[in-house]
Design an enzyme around this catalytic site. Structure first.
Site, short mmCIF file in Angstrom:
data_model
loop_
_atom_site.label_atom_id
_atom_site.label_comp_id
_atom_site.label_asym_id
_atom_site.label_seq_id
_atom_site.Cartn_x
_atom_site.Cartn_y
_atom_site.Cartn_z
N LYS A 47 0.83 -1.21 0.00
CA LYS A 47 0.00 0.00 0.00
C LYS A 47 0.86 1.26 0.00
O LYS A 47 0.66 2.17 -0.80
CB LYS A 47 -0.94 0.00 1.20
CG LYS A 47 -1.88 1.19 1.23
CD LYS A 47 -2.70 1.26 2.51
CE LYS A 47 -3.72 0.15 2.61
NZ LYS A 47 -4.63 0.32 3.77
N GLU A 96 10.22 -5.67 3.74
CA GLU A 96 10.41 -6.99 3.13
C GLU A 96 10.01 -6.97 1.65
O GLU A 96 10.72 -7.50 0.79
CB GLU A 96 9.56 -8.04 3.87
CG GLU A 96 9.95 -8.23 5.33
CD GLU A 96 9.12 -7.39 6.29
OE1 GLU A 96 8.96 -7.82 7.44
OE2 GLU A 96 8.62 -6.32 5.87
N GLY A 108 -5.09 -5.12 5.70
CA GLY A 108 -4.33 -6.06 4.88
C GLY A 108 -4.89 -7.47 4.89
O GLY A 108 -4.99 -8.12 3.85
N ARG A 109 -5.28 -7.95 6.06
CA ARG A 109 -5.76 -9.33 6.16
C ARG A 109 -7.18 -9.49 5.64
O ARG A 109 -7.70 -10.60 5.60
CB ARG A 109 -5.66 -9.81 7.61
CG ARG A 109 -6.36 -8.93 8.63
CD ARG A 109 -5.90 -9.28 10.05
NE ARG A 109 -6.44 -8.40 11.07
CZ ARG A 109 -5.93 -7.22 11.39
NH1 ARG A 109 -4.87 -6.76 10.74
NH2 ARG A 109 -6.45 -6.49 12.37
N GLU A 113 -4.11 -11.97 14.16
CA GLU A 113 -3.73 -10.57 14.07
C GLU A 113 -4.90 -9.67 14.45
O GLU A 113 -4.71 -8.57 14.97
CB GLU A 113 -3.24 -10.23 12.65
CG GLU A 113 -2.52 -8.89 12.56
CD GLU A 113 -1.79 -8.70 11.25
OE1 GLU A 113 -0.59 -9.03 11.18
OE2 GLU A 113 -2.42 -8.23 10.29
N HIS A 159 -2.17 -38.33 10.05
CA HIS A 159 -0.93 -39.08 10.25
C HIS A 159 0.14 -38.22 10.91
O HIS A 159 1.33 -38.56 10.86
CB HIS A 159 -0.43 -39.61 8.91
CG HIS A 159 -1.35 -40.64 8.31
ND1 HIS A 159 -1.17 -42.00 8.50
CD2 HIS A 159 -2.48 -40.51 7.58
CE1 HIS A 159 -2.15 -42.65 7.88
NE2 HIS A 159 -2.96 -41.77 7.33
N LYS A 162 9.45 -4.48 13.95
CA LYS A 162 9.89 -3.80 12.73
C LYS A 162 10.79 -2.61 13.07
O LYS A 162 11.82 -2.38 12.44
CB LYS A 162 8.68 -3.30 11.93
CG LYS A 162 7.88 -4.38 11.23
CD LYS A 162 6.77 -3.71 10.44
CE LYS A 162 5.93 -4.71 9.69
NZ LYS A 162 4.86 -4.05 8.90
#
Length: 544
Positions: free
Chosen positions: A210, A216, A271-272, A357, A388, A508
């Site tokens: 954005k 990152e 964002g999510r 979050e 399993h 951050k």
């Protein structure tokens, strides 16, 4: 000492639930089913083609009545309407929360600060559709005139997890002569492996940030650009091989991307909650604009169901209330999400961010510390792989782990009897978790005395069964919106802000401080704790 919030725990419904829990906490699901032969049919809800069987939960009609009363007393309906209206319910950032506007149909009106945002949403969708059609048809050419064959999405958090999950879920509907890869981790291995076997003249990068300043994402973007220009040589190539999902035109231009190929979204999109916005550009390229619109229509249908259905038959509300029952009264700390569909392989990872979050908070909306559990730990893997791996702990371990089992009645890949085997395991697991196997039943198998206790299953493990007809863009949209609203309801009842994420920020900030300190040439004294200082010095020595 700070004042502790008691707004929730003082509610009459909460107090009644506390007393009710003491009465029924030891009642076994075997007893509940034996005393009510129709329970499995009665304790179910169905809407929009999604069937929710919640009968294998440790609840009675009275439990459900009290849970619904809790939702009513907590103002879930009122807060939902505030969200749909565009009120600034994200109080710490003074923002509206309007992911529901991303799938609002044309003609609907949602006003923020005196402006109807729905036309802007459709303007971006139309721009995305035009661009996607050019990529899918081969009209868009790379710098050397070759057709684009690989799309690499570079983002992190919601700019990665949503598109990755949805692309995997809808891969059956994707254009198979196009290849899609996703890069998120700042670890150089991620970008290195993503481009290892690619031809830059046939590769398009989508940079999803954005602000276009996310560390990152921009680190990976610059490495991608260096890789691209190493072979294509001319900086003008960037404009044909990079597009941006951002709102920062200045930084996008500096990078070399033509702002005509910049796709925007808004500060009222978290964002999510964003993969149904321009963040889903890679998904739209993969499945086409029409399928993308069908997914949005499914989400909108669930939005309307959530907004209008009675709580007793409201899928997101029921899931939220059952989760609160285990989280806050039984003390369960995790929820396992177990999709029995390989296409949903990344669903649990996506829901981790959506839920954890959002509701990983320890102060209420008034800033007061709270004295009750909020968001659970979300985890899981697709069945039958998980059987399993970790199902042993769910069946016979010492922890109570409520589970959501998600499956499809029809498969998209009818191969032999694979789907029958898959779904027989699905149904068997919820039955085994609920009813277990008594010592008497084990004895009847004529096992040795020593083995009886080891082969006894307590049962009484709660599960929700969520059935779709089959996995389509429409049904995926409904499923994801259902979980979005479940998270909203729980946050509302816990009286917390589900729409900020300050906990992400501190690490951050410290990382930016530490980055220059890792250089062997850094000469200033380190100002961290003794552990961090020692670790930095060890890293320097290894890389000197």
């Amino acid at each position: 000492m700070a004042t502790v919030s008691t707004q929730l725990t003082n509610q009459p419904a909460w107090q009644a639930l506390r007393s009710h829990y003491e009465e029924i906490c030891d009642v076994h699901l075997r007893t509940l089913f034996t005393s009510d032969p129709k329970r499995g049919e009665r304790l179910a809800a169905e809407a929009l083609g999604i069937y929710l069987d919640f009968s294998k939960n440790r609840v009675t009609d009275e439990t459900l009545r009290l849970l619904v009363a809790l939702a009513e007393q907590s103002g879930v309906r009122e807060r939902a309407e505030a969200m749909f209206r565009g009120d600034r319910i994200n109080i710490t950032e003074q923002r509206a929360v309007l992911h529901v506007a991303l799938r609002a149909p044309k003609g609907k009106s949602i006003v923020v600060d005196g402006k109807d945002v729905v036309p802007e949403v459709h303007e971006v969708l139309e721009k995305m559709a035009g661009f996607c059609d050019r990529i899918r048809s081969g009209e868009w050419k790379g710098f050397t005139g070759k057709r684009i064959r690989t799309i690499v999405n570079i983002g992190i958090g919601g700019s990665d997890l949503g598109p990755v999950m949805a692309y995997g879920a809808l891969r059956h509907y994707s254009q198979r002569d196009l290849m899609f890869r996703y890069v998120s981790n700042v670890d150089g291995t991620d970008i290195a492996e993503a481009v290892q076997d690619l031809d830059p003249s046939e590769t398009l990068f989508i940079i999803a940030s954005k602000t276009f300043t996310t560390q990152e994402t921009l680190t990976n973007a610059h490495s991608a650009r260096d890789w691209c220009l190493k072979l294509l040589k001319d900086p003008a190539a960037v404009a044909k091989h990079f597009v941006a999902v951002s709102t920062n035109a200045e930084e996008v231009t500096k990078f070399g991307i033509d702002t005509a190929n910049m796709f925007g979204f808004w500060d009222w999109v978290g964002g999510r909650y964003s993969y149904d916005s321009a963040i889903g550009l890679s998904l739209m390229i993969a499945i086409g604009p029409q399928n993308f619109r069908e997914m949005l229509a499914g989400m909108h249908a669930m939005d309307e169901h959530f907004r209008t259905a009675s709580f007793a038959q409201n899928l997101p509300v029921l899931l939220a209330l059952l989760g609160i029952w285990y989280n806050n009264f039984f003390g369960a700390e995790t929820v396992a999400v177990l999709p029995y569909d390989q296409y949903l392989g990344r669903l649990s990872a996506y829901l981790q961010q959506l839920d954890m979050e959002s509701n990983g908070k320890s102060v209420d909306l008034d800033g007061k510390p709270i004295d009750y559990q909020t968001g659970p730990i979300i985890w899981g893997e697709p069945g039958t792989n998980g059987q399993h791996a970790f199902y042993q702990l769910i069946h016979q371990g010492t922890k109570l782990i409520p589970c959501d089992f998600i499956g499809c009645l029809k498969t998209l890949n009818p191969i032999g009897n694979h789907h029958d085997l898959l779904m027989s395991n699905f149904f068997a697991q919820t039955e085994a978790l609920a009813f277990g196997k008594t010592a008497e039943e084990v004895k009847a198998d004529k096992v040795s005395e020593m083995q009886i206790s080891h082969r006894t299953f307590q049962g009484n493990h709660p599960t929700n069964t969520i059935l779709l007809d089959k996995l389509t863009p429409d049904s995926l949209g409904k499923l994801i919106a259902m979980y979005e609203h479940k998270v909203f309801v729980q946050g509302t009842i816990w009286h917390i802000n589900s729409f900020d994420q300050w906990g992400v920020e501190l690490g951050k900030v410290l990382a930016k401080q530490i980055t220059p300190e890792l250089s062997p040439s850094y000469s200033k004294p380190l100002q961290h704790d003794s552990s961090t200082n020692a670790l930095i010095q060890r890293y320097r020595a290894a890389n000197n």
